[in-house]
Design a protein around this motif. Structure first.
Motif, PDB file in Angstrom:
ATOM      1  N   ALA B 502       0.675  -1.405  -0.096  1.00 23.05           N
ATOM      2  CA  ALA B 502       0.055   0.282   0.212  1.00 23.05           C
ATOM      3  C   ALA B 502       1.145   1.633  -0.405  1.00 23.05           C
ATOM      4  CB  ALA B 502      -1.146  -0.059   1.486  1.00 23.05           C
ATOM      5  N   LEU B 503       1.799   1.790   0.734  1.00 24.46           N
ATOM      6  CA  LEU B 503       2.624   2.007   0.838  1.00 24.46           C
ATOM      7  C   LEU B 503       3.114   2.231  -0.587  1.00 24.46           C
ATOM      8  CD1 LEU B 503       5.137   2.255   4.118  1.00 24.46           C
ATOM      9  CD2 LEU B 503       2.686   2.984   3.639  1.00 24.46           C
ATOM     10  N   LEU B 546      11.510   4.804  -4.169  1.00 22.13           N
ATOM     11  CA  LEU B 546      11.811   3.797  -3.324  1.00 22.13           C
ATOM     12  C   LEU B 546      13.227   4.217  -2.758  1.00 22.13           C
ATOM     13  CD1 LEU B 546      10.062   0.349  -4.282  1.00 22.13           C
ATOM     14  CD2 LEU B 546       9.033   2.102  -2.674  1.00 22.13           C
ATOM     15  N   GLN B 547      13.880   4.296  -1.169  1.00 15.60           N
ATOM     16  CA  GLN B 547      14.810   4.236  -1.203  1.00 15.60           C
ATOM     17  C   GLN B 547      14.852   2.739  -0.088  1.00 15.60           C
ATOM     18  OE1 GLN B 547      16.301   8.219   0.591  1.00 15.60           O
ATOM     19  NE2 GLN B 547      16.407   8.907  -1.064  1.00 15.60           N
ATOM     20  N   GLU B 548      15.936   2.222  -0.245  1.00 13.71           N
ATOM     21  CA  GLU B 548      15.977   1.214   0.496  1.00 13.71           C
ATOM     22  C   GLU B 548      16.870   0.933   1.174  1.00 13.71           C
ATOM     23  OE1 GLU B 548      14.685  -1.524  -2.801  1.00 13.71           O
ATOM     24  OE2 GLU B 548      15.930  -2.879  -1.711  1.00 13.71           O
ATOM     25  N   SER B 574      15.179  -2.394   4.255  1.00 11.14           N
ATOM     26  CA  SER B 574      14.105  -1.673   4.966  1.00 11.14           C
ATOM     27  C   SER B 574      14.003  -0.581   3.595  1.00 11.14           C
ATOM     28  CB  SER B 574      15.117  -0.734   6.061  1.00 11.14           C
ATOM     29  OG  SER B 574      15.588  -1.655   7.635  1.00 11.14           O
ATOM     30  N   GLU B 575      12.763  -0.456   3.421  1.00  8.29           N
ATOM     31  CA  GLU B 575      12.716   0.665   2.640  1.00  8.29           C
ATOM     32  C   GLU B 575      11.531   1.687   2.747  1.00  8.29           C
ATOM     33  OE1 GLU B 575      10.512  -1.845  -0.593  1.00  8.29           O
ATOM     34  OE2 GLU B 575       8.561  -0.754   0.099  1.00  8.29           O
ATOM     35  N   ARG B 576      11.825   2.866   2.138  1.00  5.60           N
ATOM     36  CA  ARG B 576      11.380   3.816   2.372  1.00  5.60           C
ATOM     37  C   ARG B 576       9.762   4.331   0.922  1.00  5.60           C
ATOM     38  NH1 ARG B 576      10.887   7.722   6.437  1.00  5.60           N
ATOM     39  NH2 ARG B 576      12.751   6.751   7.368  1.00  5.60           N
ATOM     40  N   GLN B 598       9.293   4.562   7.204  1.00  8.73           N
ATOM     41  CA  GLN B 598       9.847   3.599   6.643  1.00  8.73           C
ATOM     42  C   GLN B 598       9.270   2.295   7.311  1.00  8.73           C
ATOM     43  OE1 GLN B 598      13.548   1.825   8.302  1.00  8.73           O
ATOM     44  NE2 GLN B 598      14.568   2.964   6.676  1.00  8.73           N
ATOM     45  N   VAL B 599       9.062   1.016   5.952  1.00 14.67           N
ATOM     46  CA  VAL B 599       8.500  -0.217   6.620  1.00 14.67           C
ATOM     47  C   VAL B 599       9.661  -1.215   6.480  1.00 14.67           C
ATOM     48  CG1 VAL B 599       7.016  -0.573   5.756  1.00 14.67           C
ATOM     49  CG2 VAL B 599       8.347  -0.998   3.920  1.00 14.67           C
TER      50      VAL B 599
END
Lengths: 356, 749
Positions: B502-503, B546-548, B574-576, B598-599
């Protein structure tokens, strides 16, 4: 397989189950519109949790057998435990002869006799089944029905009454007058969920004169569910009819589902007189809804002071198990007991109103 | 022989045809079954003028022998008849025998019911075939439970009905066949769930003493035997040789980018109208419903007097049936459709098929192309390429597209996220015993975490589910994670999505496709896990940036291939989502920033360990940018991965760095986007040689100068594709491909 990771996944699953339960609790109140329980508002929930806390304090260190009289019921899967008690019961003002007479007047029990034919028969001088036993067309069937009435074979009659008059018709309730009061029992169960979750309690109450003998088979911990189901089956086998509240839609299906889960045959098939049907017929127009709590309050004048809302029974039970404290369980037991008592009172009340 | 020769010549004059290839036709191959069919069935076939093809006869023989059979031949090769015959034979011989047919979509169950009822009527049989799913009216359900001998349903329904197995005793006890049609649809997360659903079913069947044969019907995939075993947990005999006839097919490769002034939809509409005006019944596959509508409307305008319609799964059943009939009767001359028509719906063969944009898998290409050709007549397939990396790849190597092996269908029933969920469900169906665990391919250890969280309890009769909510309410066959976001539009629930997804896909401002309609996300309320959407027809789309960061947790397998190390293992991502792009026709119009949490999740990944000496070579010797090269190589690897593993763009992510703390050196990591992984990383690891070669070719053969979206530029890159060095990426990928050459054994498929 990484154990920590699996523990994490299981923990998240548990949370998900809890969250789903909460959502159902606060928003939908279970699958069916009429129950098994009403949704719980936020304030009611808060109060219930306070109550839970009080119970935990009160009953810390108390054992179940210290507080209740327990009885063991042996079964093939080990003993089931029942809490026994007696409560006052006004009984039904049954006059068997009068019941028989009333039922005999139900000529529509005959196949092919509708309201119009009933009128026609009446004008021809036939007012009861007994009077029709020699009728060229309906004689044989009328004879069979009269015989069933005379010998009190309510199992057959119930089927016919429900078919031609509906299960909510007073005639249906009248059938209970054909048998000895000790031959029927009130049944109400408490469960951990509505479909595939375990049973908590099977409450059965038998009228015995001016008393109600209440026996509540209790699942003290999950492995006892199977013995309880066996014992409940035995009790049901011993009576000739059951009186429930919403039992047709819920209680009996649930018991059947749990028995099927363990590979057992369904509970013996007994006529089920569902008070909800009668209550709706009588009070639907007057009351906001026909939940047992509502009927208790407005019809019977009973206000439960400290009680666990039906929707929170699963939560209380889980708390009892995890804290190993019988407090929350006591609330469930008392709740169920009051349900059974109220059902008995309701039956008496309806009986008086319709046949007094 | 040059079928459609004139047409092709005319089209070539536009200058956009980059290749023309003709596949010769194939004569039908017939065979009689080892034993003749019983008279009623035999005369039915005779009346219909049907002779059995080799694969149909083989299927009949093998099913009669009691084997589990996987029929893996193309669409319209008569697979349905292949399994219906032995089933009908048995059900007429044994009056109690029953059969279960499973379809991925409700629409298909209804179509198959119609077919079965037709055969029933023709043969004068009464088999009581019924669809049983959410749409079945309550009042007839008891009748179906009591009487039906053939049941058609879908996995979602089966999942909810398994706990009620007690009511299905008769049907289950006598179950002789379970047919899993369109089986290739069961892949990825959904497929892994279905694999466990089938194991739950098998467990219940065993309790009732039933041991049915399983029949799988699937489009061509590279690994049917492995896939069948993973899906069902039983060994399969694979029937792949197609005996059905095929006329010669001419493939034209059309590059839309050579005419930038007209949109691909416009070009497709013109081609469709052109063919229809020439009297060729043509089907045009588009990637979205919106495009299907645009193409149909435009083409209709260009071909007045002809009938051109659009088709999608979202139509009402009656509407769909009408269109399908119109196509069969040839009243409808042109159709623009989403891939809904890829599935086995019977519309007969058409004269020409236009495929707009690479549909994502070679498998799909053949499914769609398979709609062209009526019997032995020649047909035309036009493949239109956009400018995405895969489209570019195939525009430059058309023969590869037609000869490359099919992708592997991937599922992973051992994924603990999925397994634990279904163990919970199984425990709620009847007490779970140790013997049951064998069917589920697992052991006691997996139950301990569920015991500890008090979801199940061990008792003398087995493990019992003791949660407060029915597990089937909580286990969704399309989801993995526990936290879901509800996507709502106008107060109604549209769908639910995993939190992580969803993010990425439902951030504020995102454009979402749902059942072919476009929606825009107005608000994402993460406190209540809800997204609020509005229905809007927009002509742009969005891509999240996405930054991860990826941490390597453990390594399952490692291969040392000269200077390069290849590893498969567990990673923590770790993704944002830092922002998104607004894109139209492959071009970025705008960048917008986002503030989202962040997820973090653990999953499976593959990584390439590179030597420091390569850095030196790239920087000093060639004067190129090392980090930029790693970055480009990573993008290319992710972009080309779907060629080998049946996955799509959302299924993978990647990072690259000149120095990773966990490897103390340069590394490129490609990982799955789902917690726990569904087997894609493992598959890529086993195909690493072909994979890296394809990535290298993608970069080296790209005609751009410094990198483009077709090779090393990723539309999702959180750092906006910086740093980037295409030439360096080419060098690095060449290095990897060379090193891995001959060193990676293919372990699967």
């Amino acid at each position: 397989m990484d154990r920590r990771r699996m523990a994490e996944i299981a923990e998240r699953l548990r949370e998900e189950v809890a969250r789903h339960y909460e959502r159902e609790l606060l928003e939908t109140g279970g699958l069916w519109e009429t129950g098994p329980y009403a949704p719980v508002g936020v304030e009611e929930y808060r109060q219930a949790k306070v109550f839970e806390r009080v119970l935990l304090d009160e009953f810390a260190g108390t054992r179940l057998e210290d507080f209740y009289e327990l009885e063991e019921v042996p079964t093939e899967y080990g003993p089931a435990v029942a809490i026994v008690d007696r409560e006052p019961y006004p009984g039904l003002g049954v006059k068997p002869d009068r019941c028989r007479q009333e039922i005999e007047r139900a000529v529509r029990l005959l196949w092919g006799v509708g309201p119009a034919t009933e009128q026609h028969l009446r004008s021809s001088g036939y007012r009861s089944l007994r009077e029709l036993v020699h009728h060229p067309r309906w004689g044989p069937e009328a004879r069979r029905l009269v015989e069933a009435i005379d010998t009190g074979r309510i199992e057959e009659l119930a089927f016919q009454v429900w078919r031609w008059y509906t299960a909510s018709h007073p005639l249906s309730m009248l059938l209970l007058g054909l048998i000895n009061p000790t031959q029927f029992a009130f049944l109400d169960i408490e469960t951990l969920g509505i479909t595939t979750e375990p049973l908590i309690l099977v409450g059965i109450a038998w009228p015995e004169g001016r008393e109600l003998l209440v026996r509540q088979l209790l699942v003290r911990h999950i492995p006892e569910e199977l013995p309880v189901l066996m014992a409940a089956g035995k009790s049901i086998a011993e009576v000739r009819a059951l009186v429930t509240f919403n039992g047709r839609a819920f209680d009996l299906h649930f018991l059947e589902a749990r028995r099927s889960y363990y590979g057992l045959e369904p509970p013996p098939d007994k006529p089920n007189f569902d008070l909800l049907f009668f209550a709706r017929r009588r009070w639907r127009e007057e009351l906001p809804n026909c939940r047992l709590e509502t009927l208790e309050r407005y019809v019977l004048g009973i206000e439960r002071s400290l009680d666990v809302p039906s929707a929170l029974v699963p939560e209380f039970y889980v708390r009892y198990l995890s804290e190993k404290n019988i407090g929350p369980l006591v609330a469930i037991i008392e709740h169920n007991k009051q349900d059974l008592v109220s059902m008995a009172l309701l039956l008496s009340r309806l009986w008086d109103e319709w046949f007094g | 022989m040059r079928p459609f020769g004139d047409i092709v010549d005319e089209l070539s004059q536009c200058g956009q045809v980059v290749a023309e290839l003709t596949l010769p036709g194939r004569e039908p191959r017939f065979r009689d079954p080892a034993r003749p069919l019983p008279a009623p069935l035999a005369s039915y076939l005779r009346r219909k003028g049907i002779r059995l093809y080799t694969h149909q006869a083989e299927a009949l023989d093998r099913v009669r022998k009691g084997e589990n059979v996987a029929i893996v031949t193309p669409t319209a090769s008569g697979k349905t008849l292949a399994f219906n015959l032995p089933i009908l034979e048995r059900l007429t011989a044994e009056p109690d025998a029953t059969a279960l047919f499973l379809y991925p979509l409700k629409a298909l169950t209804n179509d198959q019911l119609v077919k079965l009822r037709e055969i029933e009527e023709e043969l004068g049989l009464h088999l009581g075939a019924h669809v049983y799913d959410g749409d079945t009216p309550t009042h007839i359900r008891p009748h179906i439970r009591a009487q039906a001998r053939i049941l058609l349903t879908n996995p979602y329904a089966l999942h909810r009905y398994l706990p009620w197995h007690g009511k299905w005793k008769r049907f289950l006890e006598h179950l002789a066949f379970v047919v899993i049609d369109e089986a290739h649809q069961y892949r990825g997360v959904f497929g892994s769930h279905v694999a466990l659903l089938i194991r739950r079913l098998r467990r219940i069947l065993r309790r009732y003493g039933a041991n049915p044969q399983f029949i799988l019907s699937s489009a061509t995939i590279a690994n049917p035997k492995e896939f069948g075993e993973r899906l069902v947990g039983k060994p399969f005999v694979v029937i792949e040789e197609n005996g059905a006839p095929q006329g010669p097919r001419t493939f034209l490769f059309w590059d839309t980018a050579l005419e930038p002034g007209r949109s691909p939809a416009q070009q497709a509409a013109e081609l469709l109208a052109f063919l229809v005006r020439r009297g060729f019944q043509t089907l045009c596959f588009t990637p979205s419903r919106r495009m299907a509508e645009v193409v149909a409307t435009t083409a209709q305008r260009l071909a007045p007097g002809k009938t051109i319609v659009s088709y999608r799964a979202g139509y009402l059943p009656e509407e769909r049936r009408e269109i399908e009939r119109g196509i069969r009767m040839r009243d409808i001359e042109g159709i623009a459709s989403t891939n809904a028509l890829e599935l086995g719906i019977d519309i007969g063969g058409l004269d020409a098929v236009i495929i707009v944009g690479y549909p994502g898998t070679v498998n799909s290409v053949w499914q769609q192309a398979g709609r062209a050709g009526r019997g032995a007549k020649p047909s035309l397939v036009i493949i239109m390429g956009f400018d995405s990396p895969l489209d570019r790849y195939f525009m430059t190597r058309p023969k590869d597209l037609l000869t490359r092996p099919f992708e592997h269908a991937i599922i992973d029933p051992a994924n603990p996220e999925i397994l634990l969920r279904h163990l919970m469900c199984a425990a709620a169906e009847f007490p779970l015993t140790k013997e049951d665990l064998e069917i589920i391919d697992t052991d006691e250890v997996m139950l301990r975490p569920l015991e500890e969280t008090e979801l199940v309890q061990r008792t003398p009769v087995g493990w019992i589910y003791r949660g407060r909510v029915a597990p089937v309410e909580v286990v969704d066959l399309n989801r993995l994670s526990e936290r879901i976001v509800r996507l709502e539009c106008g107060g109604e629930l549209l769908e639910t999505m995993d939190y992580e997804r969803a993010l990425r896909e439902a951030h504020p401002g995102a454009v979402l496709l749902h059942r072919g309609e476009t929606y825009v996300v107005e608000e994402l309320d993460l406190k209540n896990d809800r997204a609020f959407l509005v229905r809007e027809d927009v002509d742009y789309y969005t891509e999240p940036l996405l930054q991860e960061e990826v941490e390597i947790l453990s390594c399952h397998e490692r291969i040392k291939a000269g200077p390069v190390g290849l590893a498969l293992g567990r990673v923590r991502v770790s993704e944002r989502v830092v922002g998104y792009q607004v894109r139209k026709r492959g071009r970025t119009l705008q960048y917008r920033e986002l503030e989202l949490p962040q997820v973090q999740f653990d999953t499976e990944g593959v990584w390439f360990l590179l030597p420091q000496t390569l850095a030196k070579r790239v920087e000093e010797v060639q004067g190129l940018h090392w980090a930029g090269g790693l970055h480009g190589a990573e993008h290319a690897l992710v972009a080309i991965a779907p060629l080998h593993a049946m996955c799509d763009r959302w299924d993978l992510g990647g990072v690259s760095t000149p120095f990773h703390p966990d490897t103390s050196g340069p590394v490129i990591i490609v990982h799955e986007a789902f917690p726990g992984g569904v087997g894609i990383a493992r598959k890529l690891f086993s195909l690493a040689e072909a994979w890296s070669e394809a990535a290298r070719d993608l970069v080296r053969r790209c005609r751009c100068e410094k990198g483009c979206p077709s090779c090393v530029l990723s539309p999702r890159c959180g750092s906006r594709n910086q740093p980037m060095d295409k030439a360096a990426a080419g060098v690095i990928l060449q290095f990897i491909a060379e090193a891995l050459h001959g060193k990676v054994e293919r372990r699967w498929g």
